[in-house]
Design a protein around this motif. Structure first.
Motif, mmCIF file in Angstrom:
data_model
loop_
_atom_site.group_PDB
_atom_site.id
_atom_site.type_symbol
_atom_site.label_atom_id
_atom_site.label_comp_id
_atom_site.label_asym_id
_atom_site.label_seq_id
_atom_site.Cartn_x
_atom_site.Cartn_y
_atom_site.Cartn_z
ATOM 1 N N ILE A 156 0.609 -1.279 -0.097
ATOM 2 C CA ILE A 156 0.720 -0.029 0.288
ATOM 3 C C ILE A 156 1.054 1.183 0.171
ATOM 4 N N GLU A 157 2.027 1.080 0.677
ATOM 5 C CA GLU A 157 3.095 2.236 0.728
ATOM 6 C C GLU A 157 3.798 2.925 -0.832
ATOM 7 N N ARG A 158 3.685 1.830 -1.566
ATOM 8 C CA ARG A 158 3.696 1.726 -2.912
ATOM 9 C C ARG A 158 2.854 2.099 -3.815
ATOM 10 N N GLY A 159 1.760 1.966 -3.072
ATOM 11 C CA GLY A 159 0.413 3.003 -4.393
ATOM 12 C C GLY A 159 0.283 2.056 -5.045
ATOM 13 N N ILE A 160 0.407 0.419 -4.517
ATOM 14 C CA ILE A 160 -0.685 -0.794 -4.852
ATOM 15 C C ILE A 160 -1.838 -0.856 -5.460
ATOM 16 N N GLY A 161 -2.550 -0.280 -4.260
ATOM 17 C CA GLY A 161 -4.099 -0.441 -3.920
ATOM 18 C C GLY A 161 -4.673 0.207 -2.256
ATOM 19 N N ILE A 162 -5.396 -0.045 -1.986
ATOM 20 C CA ILE A 162 -6.103 0.463 -0.699
ATOM 21 C C ILE A 162 -5.922 -1.341 0.275
ATOM 22 N N GLY A 163 -5.592 -0.994 1.563
ATOM 23 C CA GLY A 163 -6.199 -1.676 2.410
ATOM 24 C C GLY A 163 -7.188 -1.642 3.663
#
Length: 227
Positions: A156-163
């Protein structure tokens, strides 16, 4: 020999085997180990980390004395006690459009890529999220499923998605590229649960260990301990 028998009976020395989630390893066991050392107890704590299903199987196979997991369940052969309940937070990268918000509704997330905890054989975080999404009128687009919270937060820190993560994880991500946001409508919670085998008698050292866990969490909830 008399000394050893006396100490074992008092629960001041011996071995206890624990199966736990990452959260328990990060936020509870360090405080418990500190208390054991402070009280001068000769207790060795053997820990296995893993998914809830694995921990429950090890308990039933007599490989563990105690489990600390997030999954909620009902089972005739196991006893579950809730240790603590905390908010389940939305997590996004700091450059995500929602990062400026103090709170969000689940319905605001219908177009997002979801990183979710893997499915359990019972009632875990994933099941709560999917049920809430269904009630909000959408099926989430899931791009990743995993057992551990920390790897998801790093993605998530890398912007891959939300969690989604229990609030206790927020402290270790202060100053990093992850924003924890309060969820509204619905508000979701996550529990840490203590699990033991109903038919198995607790050893004195296990009873002593569980007493320490309870004391540490009571102090934490009262604001005396910060994790």
């Amino acid at each position: 020999m008399r000394h050893d028998v006396k100490n074992n009976a008092a629960g001041t020395e011996g071995n206890v085997s624990i199966g736990c989630s990452t959260a328990a390893s990060l936020f509870i066991l360090p405080l418990v180990m500190e208390r054991i050392q402070h009280e001068g107890l000769n207790i060795t704590v053997n820990v296995r980390e893993g998914a809830s299903a694995y921990i429950l199987n090890c308990l039933r196979g007599n490989e563990l004395d105690v489990g600390i997991i997030r999954t909620r369940f009902q089972s005739e052969d196991l006893v579950m006690r809730t240790l603590m309940t905390e908010p389940l937070m939305l997590t996004v990268s700091q450059d995500h459009p929602l990062a400026s918000r103090q709170d969000v509704k689940l319905s605001d997330l219908a177009q997002e890529n979801f990183l979710l905890h893997a499915s359990t054989d019972s009632n875990g975080i994933r099941e709560h999220i999917l049920e809430a999404c269904s009630m909000a009128g959408f099926n989430p687009r899931i791009v990743y499923s995993g057992n551990e919270t920390l790897p998801m937060l790093m993605m998530i820190e890398r912007g891959i998605g939300i969690g989604f993560a229990p609030k206790m994880f927020e402290k270790i991500f202060i100053g990093r590229n992850v924003k924890f946001i309060e969820l509204l409508q619905p508000k979701l919670t996550s529990q840490l649960n203590l699990v033991t085998v109903k038919s198995r008698a607790e050893s004195a050292v296990t009873t002593r260990f569980l007493k320490i866990v309870s004391e540490v969490l009571d102090e934490k909830s009262a604001g005396y301990v910060s994790v």
